[in-house]
Design a protein around this motif. Structure first.
Motif, PDB file in Angstrom:
ATOM      1  N   ASP A  96       0.846  -1.050   0.209  1.00 34.70           N
ATOM      2  CA  ASP A  96       0.042   0.147   0.042  1.00 34.70           C
ATOM      3  C   ASP A  96       0.943   1.288   0.223  1.00 34.70           C
ATOM      4  O   ASP A  96       0.344   2.290  -0.438  1.00 34.70           O
ATOM      5  CB  ASP A  96      -0.853   0.211   1.033  1.00 34.70           C
ATOM      6  CG  ASP A  96      -2.034  -1.000   0.899  1.00 34.70           C
ATOM      7  OD1 ASP A  96      -2.266  -1.298  -0.087  1.00 34.70           O
ATOM      8  OD2 ASP A  96      -3.067  -0.902   1.985  1.00 34.70           O
ATOM      9  N   LYS A  99       1.539   1.876  -3.467  1.00 33.01           N
ATOM     10  CA  LYS A  99       0.493   2.577  -4.476  1.00 33.01           C
ATOM     11  C   LYS A  99       0.195   3.731  -3.703  1.00 33.01           C
ATOM     12  O   LYS A  99      -0.223   4.638  -4.592  1.00 33.01           O
ATOM     13  CB  LYS A  99      -0.754   1.480  -3.901  1.00 33.01           C
ATOM     14  CG  LYS A  99      -0.940   0.107  -4.204  1.00 33.01           C
ATOM     15  CD  LYS A  99      -1.846  -0.767  -3.857  1.00 33.01           C
ATOM     16  CE  LYS A  99      -1.850  -2.142  -4.245  1.00 33.01           C
ATOM     17  NZ  LYS A  99      -2.716  -3.009  -3.655  1.00 33.01           N
ATOM     18  N   ALA A 100       0.369   4.269  -2.632  1.00 33.54           N
ATOM     19  CA  ALA A 100       0.435   5.545  -2.204  1.00 33.54           C
ATOM     20  C   ALA A 100       1.269   6.639  -2.818  1.00 33.54           C
ATOM     21  O   ALA A 100       1.042   7.597  -3.447  1.00 33.54           O
ATOM     22  CB  ALA A 100       0.462   5.828  -0.692  1.00 33.54           C
ATOM     23  N   HIS A 103      -0.310   7.007  -6.405  1.00 40.17           N
ATOM     24  CA  HIS A 103      -1.310   7.823  -5.992  1.00 40.17           C
ATOM     25  C   HIS A 103      -0.937   9.292  -6.256  1.00 40.17           C
ATOM     26  O   HIS A 103      -1.610  10.219  -6.846  1.00 40.17           O
ATOM     27  CB  HIS A 103      -2.188   7.528  -4.943  1.00 40.17           C
ATOM     28  CG  HIS A 103      -3.432   8.297  -4.668  1.00 40.17           C
ATOM     29  ND1 HIS A 103      -4.568   8.465  -5.518  1.00 40.17           N
ATOM     30  CD2 HIS A 103      -3.785   9.189  -3.605  1.00 40.17           C
ATOM     31  CE1 HIS A 103      -5.174   9.241  -4.916  1.00 40.17           C
ATOM     32  NE2 HIS A 103      -4.807   9.740  -3.958  1.00 40.17           N
ATOM     33  N   LYS A 124      -6.512  12.906  -0.951  1.00 40.78           N
ATOM     34  CA  LYS A 124      -6.635  13.515  -2.127  1.00 40.78           C
ATOM     35  C   LYS A 124      -5.287  13.888  -2.813  1.00 40.78           C
ATOM     36  O   LYS A 124      -4.614  14.586  -2.344  1.00 40.78           O
ATOM     37  CB  LYS A 124      -7.589  14.581  -2.015  1.00 40.78           C
ATOM     38  CG  LYS A 124      -8.143  15.542  -3.394  1.00 40.78           C
ATOM     39  CD  LYS A 124      -8.858  16.485  -3.397  1.00 40.78           C
ATOM     40  CE  LYS A 124     -10.370  16.365  -2.805  1.00 40.78           C
ATOM     41  NZ  LYS A 124     -11.113  17.272  -2.658  1.00 40.78           N
ATOM     42  N   ASN A 125      -5.083  13.554  -4.014  1.00 41.63           N
ATOM     43  CA  ASN A 125      -3.841  13.969  -4.711  1.00 41.63           C
ATOM     44  C   ASN A 125      -3.812  15.197  -5.406  1.00 41.63           C
ATOM     45  O   ASN A 125      -4.973  15.949  -5.507  1.00 41.63           O
ATOM     46  CB  ASN A 125      -3.419  12.982  -5.606  1.00 41.63           C
ATOM     47  CG  ASN A 125      -4.176  12.553  -6.886  1.00 41.63           C
ATOM     48  OD1 ASN A 125      -5.222  13.310  -7.099  1.00 41.63           O
ATOM     49  ND2 ASN A 125      -4.059  11.356  -7.425  1.00 41.63           N
ATOM     50  N   ASP A 129      -8.040  13.403  -7.103  1.00 40.16           N
ATOM     51  CA  ASP A 129      -8.448  11.837  -6.959  1.00 40.16           C
ATOM     52  C   ASP A 129      -8.171  11.382  -5.625  1.00 40.16           C
ATOM     53  O   ASP A 129      -7.102  11.816  -4.929  1.00 40.16           O
ATOM     54  CB  ASP A 129      -7.817  10.812  -7.766  1.00 40.16           C
ATOM     55  CG  ASP A 129      -7.866  11.358  -9.337  1.00 40.16           C
ATOM     56  OD1 ASP A 129      -9.147  11.624  -9.694  1.00 40.16           O
ATOM     57  OD2 ASP A 129      -7.189  11.285 -10.228  1.00 40.16           O
ATOM     58  N   THR A 130      -9.159  10.541  -4.946  1.00 40.30           N
ATOM     59  CA  THR A 130      -9.127  10.327  -3.565  1.00 40.30           C
ATOM     60  C   THR A 130      -8.939   8.898  -3.469  1.00 40.30           C
ATOM     61  O   THR A 130      -9.707   8.026  -4.230  1.00 40.30           O
ATOM     62  CB  THR A 130     -10.180  10.708  -2.773  1.00 40.30           C
ATOM     63  OG1 THR A 130     -10.181  12.245  -2.777  1.00 40.30           O
ATOM     64  CG2 THR A 130     -10.043  10.332  -1.474  1.00 40.30           C
ATOM     65  N   GLN A 131      -7.954   8.575  -2.568  1.00 41.65           N
ATOM     66  CA  GLN A 131      -7.825   6.911  -2.168  1.00 41.65           C
ATOM     67  C   GLN A 131      -7.602   6.971  -0.940  1.00 41.65           C
ATOM     68  O   GLN A 131      -7.183   7.712  -0.034  1.00 41.65           O
ATOM     69  CB  GLN A 131      -6.642   6.160  -2.806  1.00 41.65           C
ATOM     70  CG  GLN A 131      -6.748   6.227  -4.425  1.00 41.65           C
ATOM     71  CD  GLN A 131      -5.900   5.227  -4.965  1.00 41.65           C
ATOM     72  OE1 GLN A 131      -5.025   4.371  -4.329  1.00 41.65           O
ATOM     73  NE2 GLN A 131      -5.480   5.222  -6.181  1.00 41.65           N
ATOM     74  N   ASP A 182       5.770   5.375 -13.947  1.00 38.03           N
ATOM     75  CA  ASP A 182       5.802   5.696 -12.485  1.00 38.03           C
ATOM     76  C   ASP A 182       7.114   5.877 -11.838  1.00 38.03           C
ATOM     77  O   ASP A 182       6.892   6.381 -10.800  1.00 38.03           O
ATOM     78  CB  ASP A 182       5.201   4.506 -11.687  1.00 38.03           C
ATOM     79  CG  ASP A 182       3.944   4.045 -12.086  1.00 38.03           C
ATOM     80  OD1 ASP A 182       2.948   4.958 -12.761  1.00 38.03           O
ATOM     81  OD2 ASP A 182       3.471   2.773 -12.108  1.00 38.03           O
TER      82      ASP A 182
END
Length: 288
Positions: A96, A99-100, A103, A124-125, A129-131, A182
């Motif tokens: 995670d 993944k962060a 994000h 929120k980036n 977008d929010t995760q 990435d």
């Protein structure tokens, strides 16, 4: 009570350098050491400072370049942050965190809203977008040692011709991957981590008003002086229209107190969102 948990973790590299047999041994050794450093940061965040992690290489396999590790966590107490005792917690926190980073895309978050009841944070980036992540995830990626490790075993190989880096556990079906697109998201970032946000209603004395947009007012709370931004539009309209606000006046306000961890240390920001009342300072009576 102390426990010992074990699991297998795989680091996998894909791309033409692997297919052509051009991965350098010294580079691979540095990638393995960097992963070891990263997983030790993750372990401390998951289980506390008294826990140690042992990573042993258990084999190389596959058409890609894959390194398998046996993870052994020693000293896990029942009151740890992740207290289930399952190594899945540890590996999920590691994946995670990657993944962060993807994000956030190498930029500071626009906002982070913490849900303390669920130990989660909505991030929120910069693109809106929010995760949702476990709050310890942000602690990992804000750690300078972890960010240097990610730069070494993910960003660097992706800039040297590799197409994909994967970190996974087949046992728990937990994995994440980063592609060459990435790569720049894993550069060390001067990450600011929101720790707490509290709204209070309080009385403050004006020490130095500000009549310019964006400038902060100097206020006194009965114990210390500080500067705060006032965002209350109705109050600011009154200032613009020339209503008197002077030294010694009392403001009853709603104020956000935001505490943030930065690479330089803790930062506290105070933002007044509403001025509920304004009382002018008593006029001084002359002796004669």
């Amino acid at each position: 009570m102390q426990m010992i948990t074990e699991d297998k973790l795989s680091l996998e590299y894909y791309g033409s350098p692997v297919e052509n047999g051009h991965l350098k041994a010294k580079d691979v050794a540095r990638y393995i050491l960097a992963l070891d450093d990263f997983m030790n940061v993750v372990t401390k965040e998951a289980y506390g400072n008294d826990v140690s992690l042992s990573m042993d290489v258990s084999g190389f396999r596959g058409q890609s370049f894959d390194v398998d590790f046996i993870l052994q966590v020693v000293g896990l107490a029942s009151n740890a942050i992740f207290c289930t005792g399952s190594p899945k917690d540890l590996i999920t926190l590691a994946t995670d965190s990657i993944k962060a980073c993807i994000h956030l895309a190498g930029k500071q978050p626009e906002s982070c809203d913490t849900d303390c009841d669920n130990n989660s944070v909505s991030v929120k980036n910069a693109f809106g977008d929010t995760q949702v992540f476990h709050i310890q995830t942000l602690n990992v990626i804000s750690d300078p040692k972890a960010s240097i490790s990610l730069d070494t075993f993910i960003r660097e190989p992706l800039t040297k011709g590799l197409s994909t880096v994967k970190l996974k556990s087949s046992q728990f079906n937990v994995e994440t991957e980063a592609s060459s697109n990435d790569a720049d998201f894993f550069k060390p970032l001067d990450f600011e981590l929101p720790l707490s946000k509290n709204m209070i209603t309080t009385g403050l004395t004006i020490e130095s008003p500000s009549f310019k947009d964006g400038n902060k007012w100097k206020l006194y709370d009965g114990q210390s002086s500080f500067y705060a931004e006032i965002t209350d539009k109705n109050f600011l309209d009154k200032v613009d229209k020339g209503e008197r606000f002077g030294k010694g006046d009392l403001l009853i306000v709603e104020m956000n107190i935001i505490q943030t961890k930065t690479p330089q240390g803790l930062k506290v920001e105070k933002i007044i969102t509403e001025v509920k009342d304004h009382k002018e300072a008593p006029k001084q009576q002359g002796i004669f």
